[in-house]
Design a protein around this motif. Sequence first.
Motif, short mmCIF file in Angstrom:
data_model
loop_
_atom_site.label_atom_id
_atom_site.label_comp_id
_atom_site.label_asym_id
_atom_site.label_seq_id
_atom_site.Cartn_x
_atom_site.Cartn_y
_atom_site.Cartn_z
N VAL A 37 0.87 -1.18 0.00
CA VAL A 37 0.00 0.00 0.00
C VAL A 37 0.91 1.23 0.00
O VAL A 37 1.79 1.36 0.86
CB VAL A 37 -0.93 0.04 1.23
CG1 VAL A 37 -1.68 1.37 1.28
CG2 VAL A 37 -1.92 -1.11 1.19
N PHE A 38 0.69 2.12 -0.96
CA PHE A 38 1.46 3.34 -1.06
C PHE A 38 0.54 4.55 -0.99
O PHE A 38 -0.62 4.49 -1.41
CB PHE A 38 2.25 3.38 -2.38
CG PHE A 38 3.45 2.49 -2.37
CD1 PHE A 38 4.71 3.00 -2.05
CD2 PHE A 38 3.34 1.14 -2.67
CE1 PHE A 38 5.82 2.18 -2.02
CE2 PHE A 38 4.45 0.31 -2.66
CZ PHE A 38 5.70 0.83 -2.34
N PRO A 58 2.15 10.55 9.60
CA PRO A 58 1.35 9.95 10.67
C PRO A 58 0.42 8.86 10.16
O PRO A 58 0.15 7.87 10.86
CB PRO A 58 0.58 11.13 11.27
CG PRO A 58 0.61 12.19 10.24
CD PRO A 58 1.89 12.00 9.50
N TRP A 59 -0.08 9.04 8.92
CA TRP A 59 -0.97 8.02 8.37
C TRP A 59 -0.24 6.69 8.20
O TRP A 59 -0.78 5.62 8.52
CB TRP A 59 -1.55 8.49 7.04
CG TRP A 59 -2.61 7.58 6.50
CD1 TRP A 59 -3.94 7.61 6.80
CD2 TRP A 59 -2.42 6.48 5.60
NE1 TRP A 59 -4.60 6.60 6.13
CE2 TRP A 59 -3.69 5.89 5.39
CE3 TRP A 59 -1.32 5.95 4.94
CZ2 TRP A 59 -3.88 4.80 4.55
CZ3 TRP A 59 -1.49 4.85 4.11
CH2 TRP A 59 -2.77 4.28 3.92
N LEU A 60 1.00 6.73 7.74
CA LEU A 60 1.76 5.50 7.59
C LEU A 60 2.04 4.84 8.94
O LEU A 60 2.07 3.62 9.05
CB LEU A 60 3.08 5.77 6.86
CG LEU A 60 2.97 5.96 5.35
CD1 LEU A 60 4.29 6.48 4.79
CD2 LEU A 60 2.58 4.66 4.64
N GLY A 61 2.22 5.66 9.97
CA GLY A 61 2.39 5.09 11.30
C GLY A 61 1.16 4.32 11.75
O GLY A 61 1.27 3.23 12.33
N ALA A 62 -0.01 4.89 11.47
CA ALA A 62 -1.25 4.19 11.81
C ALA A 62 -1.39 2.91 11.01
O ALA A 62 -1.79 1.86 11.54
CB ALA A 62 -2.45 5.11 11.57
N LEU A 63 -1.04 2.96 9.72
CA LEU A 63 -1.13 1.76 8.89
C LEU A 63 -0.15 0.69 9.35
O LEU A 63 -0.48 -0.50 9.37
CB LEU A 63 -0.87 2.13 7.42
CG LEU A 63 -1.07 1.00 6.40
CD1 LEU A 63 -2.53 0.57 6.35
CD2 LEU A 63 -0.60 1.43 5.01
N ALA A 64 1.04 1.11 9.75
CA ALA A 64 2.03 0.15 10.26
C ALA A 64 1.48 -0.58 11.48
O ALA A 64 1.67 -1.80 11.64
CB ALA A 64 3.33 0.88 10.62
N ALA A 65 0.80 0.15 12.35
CA ALA A 65 0.28 -0.44 13.58
C ALA A 65 -0.90 -1.37 13.34
O ALA A 65 -1.16 -2.26 14.16
CB ALA A 65 -0.11 0.66 14.56
N ARG A 66 -1.62 -1.17 12.24
CA ARG A 66 -2.84 -1.92 11.99
C ARG A 66 -2.67 -3.03 10.97
O ARG A 66 -3.65 -3.70 10.62
CB ARG A 66 -3.94 -0.97 11.52
CG ARG A 66 -4.36 0.10 12.55
CD ARG A 66 -5.20 -0.50 13.67
NE ARG A 66 -6.39 -1.13 13.16
CZ ARG A 66 -7.52 -0.49 12.85
NH1 ARG A 66 -7.58 0.84 12.99
NH2 ARG A 66 -8.58 -1.15 12.42
N THR A 67 -1.46 -3.23 10.45
CA THR A 67 -1.21 -4.28 9.47
C THR A 67 -0.01 -5.11 9.91
O THR A 67 0.74 -4.72 10.80
CB THR A 67 -0.94 -3.69 8.07
OG1 THR A 67 0.16 -2.75 8.15
CG2 THR A 67 -2.17 -2.98 7.52
N ALA A 68 0.16 -6.26 9.26
CA ALA A 68 1.24 -7.16 9.68
C ALA A 68 2.12 -7.66 8.54
O ALA A 68 3.22 -8.14 8.78
CB ALA A 68 0.62 -8.39 10.38
N PHE A 92 11.33 8.04 8.93
CA PHE A 92 11.31 6.71 8.32
C PHE A 92 12.12 5.70 9.12
O PHE A 92 11.86 4.50 9.04
CB PHE A 92 11.74 6.79 6.86
CG PHE A 92 10.59 7.14 5.96
CD1 PHE A 92 9.86 6.14 5.34
CD2 PHE A 92 10.19 8.45 5.80
CE1 PHE A 92 8.76 6.44 4.55
CE2 PHE A 92 9.10 8.77 5.01
CZ PHE A 92 8.38 7.77 4.38
N ALA A 93 13.08 6.17 9.91
CA ALA A 93 13.73 5.25 10.84
C ALA A 93 12.72 4.76 11.88
O ALA A 93 12.67 3.57 12.22
CB ALA A 93 14.90 5.94 11.52
N THR A 94 11.88 5.68 12.38
CA THR A 94 10.84 5.30 13.33
C THR A 94 9.84 4.34 12.70
O THR A 94 9.47 3.32 13.30
CB THR A 94 10.12 6.55 13.86
OG1 THR A 94 11.06 7.38 14.54
CG2 THR A 94 9.00 6.17 14.81
N LEU A 95 9.38 4.66 11.49
CA LEU A 95 8.47 3.75 10.79
C LEU A 95 9.11 2.39 10.58
O LEU A 95 8.45 1.35 10.72
CB LEU A 95 8.06 4.35 9.44
CG LEU A 95 7.09 5.53 9.48
CD1 LEU A 95 7.01 6.21 8.13
CD2 LEU A 95 5.70 5.07 9.93
#
Length: 338
Positions: A37-38, A58-68, A92-95
Amino acid sequence: MAVHPVRFGYKASAEQFDPRELLDLGILAEELGFDSVFISDHLQPWRHDGGHAPAALPWLGALAARTARILIGTSVLTPTFRYHPATVAQAFATLGCLAEGRVILGVGSGESLNEVALGTEWPAGRDRLARLREAIALIRRLWAEDRVTAEGDYFTTRNVTIYDRPQRPVPIYVGASGPVATRFAGRAADGFITTGGKGRELYTGTLLPAVAEGAAAAGRRADELDLMIEVKVSFDPDRERALADTRFWGALALSAEEKTGIEDPLEMQRRADALPLARAASRWIVSDDPDEHATRVGEYLDMGFRHLVFHAPGPDQRAFLHRYADEILPRLRKHLDA
């Protein structure tokens, strides 16, 4: 290095949906078997009326937390005007820590629509590419070294440390639509991003050869990069609806000359809405027949692209994702086996 596997992704349409709905769509894409997903990182949308522009980070952070499972990333972000490269490196290091091995930083030299609103003097393409080169080099240094002091032509740091970094650096993909930037992608990037619907000769005669040329200059092969293309698809059982859905994205059909100097979404919208529907639809694979549609999409695989990310224009993205997962992705996988 092994050739990249073929992947099929979903372009989360940040221009059309609010952040919560967009997040639900990204989660659904993983559930339905898409590989990635991009999201675009835009300050302003192409349209004022009905447009959205959620912040990608921030949206990518939410997606990271909700997907595997899915790969997630930007297509694309400009790390040279609204952001200092060190800010991008930290984000992006945090992501990458939140979703180890699943994050991609897709970058490009930028669109004036997203940068000039903040007072940026919009430079020529050569200068924008030089900024991008320097930004990428600095980001990689910040991921690899402690206390980075840099005095570049465009960016400066003083004893900067990125304290939280994933075990593996986040891959950097470069988005490009011309030969110079594409050669740079082949030489320096982990992946190449471009967009579809511009005529086969551009890809087979210009862009893919430029990737190969850049890769060869760096002592590697083009197939060591993830060759990614955003494929613009409008697939619906009702062909007239599939055609009409492209109207929202009419700005994509404007020529470079028609878009030059436009920094206001209202003006971009006005010019896009003045186009006839046939031209607005010209960048899209518009179809109501799954066999015909899969055949046309499969042409990008035949050209050599390995990562197809599907961007659909319609308002009912849930229906699109289900329809594509059920009817098109199996045909594309069969196309690969043919």
